[in-house]
Each structure stands twice: as structure tokens, then as C-alpha cells.
Enzyme design. Structure first.
Site, mmCIF file in Angstrom:
data_model
loop_
_atom_site.group_PDB
_atom_site.id
_atom_site.type_symbol
_atom_site.label_atom_id
_atom_site.label_comp_id
_atom_site.label_asym_id
_atom_site.label_seq_id
_atom_site.Cartn_x
_atom_site.Cartn_y
_atom_site.Cartn_z
ATOM 1 N N ASP A 164 0.844 -1.207 0.000
ATOM 2 C CA ASP A 164 0.000 0.000 0.000
ATOM 3 C C ASP A 164 0.877 1.255 0.000
ATOM 4 O O ASP A 164 0.370 2.372 -0.140
ATOM 5 C CB ASP A 164 -1.013 -0.011 1.153
ATOM 6 C CG ASP A 164 -0.370 -0.024 2.518
ATOM 7 O OD1 ASP A 164 0.865 -0.202 2.618
ATOM 8 O OD2 ASP A 164 -1.107 0.140 3.516
ATOM 9 N N SER A 165 2.198 1.069 0.081
ATOM 10 C CA SER A 165 3.125 2.183 -0.150
ATOM 11 C C SER A 165 2.913 2.781 -1.533
ATOM 12 O O SER A 165 3.330 3.908 -1.801
ATOM 13 C CB SER A 165 4.581 1.710 -0.007
ATOM 14 O OG SER A 165 4.805 0.538 -0.766
ATOM 15 N N GLU A 203 9.083 -4.337 10.826
ATOM 16 C CA GLU A 203 9.505 -3.025 10.305
ATOM 17 C C GLU A 203 10.014 -2.121 11.419
ATOM 18 O O GLU A 203 9.348 -1.931 12.442
ATOM 19 C CB GLU A 203 8.330 -2.348 9.560
ATOM 20 C CG GLU A 203 8.735 -0.985 9.000
ATOM 21 C CD GLU A 203 7.802 -0.428 7.940
ATOM 22 O OE1 GLU A 203 6.888 -1.132 7.482
ATOM 23 O OE2 GLU A 203 8.013 0.754 7.561
HETATM 24 O O1 KIV Z 1 3.530 -1.123 1.731
HETATM 25 C C1 KIV Z 1 4.690 -1.557 1.705
HETATM 26 O O2 KIV Z 1 5.453 -1.324 0.765
HETATM 27 C C2 KIV Z 1 5.123 -2.377 2.836
HETATM 28 C C3 KIV Z 1 6.569 -2.783 2.885
HETATM 29 C C4 KIV Z 1 7.433 -1.607 3.084
HETATM 30 C C5 KIV Z 1 6.809 -3.830 3.884
HETATM 31 O O3 KIV Z 1 4.357 -2.712 3.672
#
Ligand code: KIV
Length: 276
Positions: free
Chosen positions: A49-50, A186
């Protein structure tokens, strides 16, 4: 291509079996061309979701919707033939009840081809993880810094320092005992990440954690030096593609203004010749 000749994608069980073995290589991807680039080298490709911050310019992941995840999930699926695709459940799509989580997880998997979902939270999400895994939805957990909780956590801070380590450890244990096949750790102290890795039976995937984890994950735009809004300490840039792109765009602009582009080799003759 016959079904037997088709390359086999890794499964959650393959990933689970890598506990304590060669570290799992994981990256995010949000588009087909990037999925194609990372597929051969990665065990897991996460449609994170990044994507909301990296590609859509959102200030956090909180505004990411199911529709955004499905669109990017479908794009990534078209680019993968080897890696396991895991897709993030966006904020608000699973926290209300196990039933809500099942509905949305099943939709994400059915509409994108993802082999598993990822959701954030430890002890508080254990019942939901148990509910999903009992109904054939493989789940990757995510504990420590959980970006969907930034308002509750007070920002993107390291989690689990000092006495707080017990909370992160309990979260990771709860996720593992609930049936998750792996868990992202994380932004936790390295010693805590090593302890968690030693005390749970499923692979830990570190981001800002420790080289002792069972695998590592980074946001692909961070490690390529493309996402320049901010660079967390843990996001090692293996290239500076953002700078290279900036230089290329400036050179193009100069060429256009000086009428150096297009050059003769980029234009067409009145009648088709050898190079048409
Ligand atoms: O949304 C994302 O990219 C993530 C990773 C950074 C683990 O959750």
C-alpha cells in the site's frame, strides 16, 4: 504453453519452508514493467500500500483504496512468472471484523491473482488472521512499525525499544501462532529482530530490522533511488535512477529548445525508404 511447461510461481508454503534457510529476497512492485524486472531475482513481490505514497503522491498509506490495490495488483500479476505475489490489505478493509477481512481478502486474491494478503497488526489482529488462514487465505503479518497506524503511534518511529520490546515480541508470536506464513518486522532494533527471528517458527522479513531476519524487503523505488520525497535510514539506494532521469529530462529539454531534437534519424522521409 502446456500447464507442465509453465514456470511455477512460489507459494506461501515455499516461503514458509525457508525459515532459517537462504534469506528470502523481497521487493515491492506496482506496475507490469517493474514486476518483470524484479521477478527473476525475488522470492516475494509485494504490491504494497506504499503505492499510495510512491506513485500517487499521498501523504500516508491511509488514503489507499481497494480499487487502487486491485488495479496495481492486476498490473503486477501480468509481469510475474516466478515470485509469489502478496498484496496489502488497505487501511479500513480488514480491521472491523474477521468477516469484513475475509470478504476483502477474497476479493483482492480473486481479482488480482495474488497468492496471499498482508495485513498490519499483531495481538489485535490474531483472531482475524486465524479466521482467514482457516478459510484458505494465506496471510503475511506485519508488526513493529505499522504505517497504517501512524496516527496512533505518533509518527514513523522505531518500535520496540527498551521495555516496549515485549509488546513487539508478543505481536510477532501472536501472528505466527494465528497461522501467518511469514511476518514483516519493520523498524525495530536489530537485537529485537534477531530475538523475534529466533523465537517464532515462521520466516521474519526485515525492513529496518536486522540482517539476521529470514528475509529482507525494500520499496523498489527507494532502492532504485527513484522516490526522492524522503529516504529512510534503512532504505539503501542501490542506484540513483532519480538523478539519472532528471539529467536525461534536462538534456531532452535543452535539445528541444535548441532544435537538436528530433534529428534526421528520428524523422520520416516523404517516401518510405530502407528505414521507413
Ligand atoms: O507497503 C509496503 O510497501 C510495505 C513494505 C514496506 C513492507 O508494507
Amino acid at each position: 504453453m502446456s500447464a507442465t511447461a509453465r514456470p511455477r510461481r512460489l507459494t506461501p508454503m515455499d516461503v514458509r519452508a525457508r525459515k532459517g534457510d537462504t534469506p528470502l529476497v523481497c521487493l515491492t512492485a506496482y506496475t507490469t514493467p517493474v514486476a518483470r524486472l524484479v521477478d527473476g531475482d525475488c522470492d516475494v513481490v509485494l504490491v504494497g500500500d506504499s503505492v499510495g505514497m510512491v506513485l500517487h503522491g499521498l501523504p500516508s498509506t491511509l488514503g489507499v483504496t481497494m480499487e487502487m490495490m486491485i488495479l496495481h495488483g492486476q498490473a503486477v500479476d501480468r509481469g510475474l512468472s516466478h515470485a509469489l505475489m502478496v498484496i496489502d490489505m488497505p487501511f479500513g478493509s480488514y480491521e472491523e471484523s474477521p468477516e469484513q477481512a475475509f470478504r476483502n481478502a477474497a476479493r483482492l486474491m480473486a481479482e488480482t491473482g495474488a497468492g496471499a494478503v498482508k495485513l498490519e497488526g499483531g495481538v489485535a489482529m490474531a483472531e482475524t488472521i486465524r479466521f482467514l488462514t482457516a478459510r484458505s487465505i494465506p496471510v503475511m503479518g506485519h508488526v513493529g512499525l505499522t504505517p497504517q497506524a501512524i496516527n496512533a503511534l505518533g509518527g514513523y518511529k522505531v518500535q520496540g525499544r527498551g521495555a516496549d520490546a515485549a509488546r513487539v515480541l508478543a505481536d510477532a508470536k501472536a501472528v505466527a501462532e494465528a497461522g501467518a506464513f511469514s511476518v514483516v518486522l519493520e523498524k525495530v532494533p536489530a537485537a529485537l529482530a534477531d530475538r523475534v527471528t529466533g523465537e517464532i517458527a515462521i520466516p521474519t522479513i526485515g525492513i529496518g530490522a536486522s540482517a539476521g531476519c529470514d528475509g529482507q524487503i525494500l520499496v523498489v523505488d527507494d532502492m532504485l533511488g527513484l522516490f526522492t520525497d524522503f529516504r529512510p535510514k534503512f532504505a539503501k539506494a542501490y542506484a540513483e535512477l532519480g538523478q539519472a532521469a532528471g539529467a536525461a529530462i534536462a538534456a531532452y529539454a535543452e535539445d528541444v529548445r535548441a532544435r537538436r531534437f528530433p534529428a534526421p534519424e528520428h524523422v520520416f522521409a516523404d517516401s518510405p525508404g530502407a528505414s521507413s
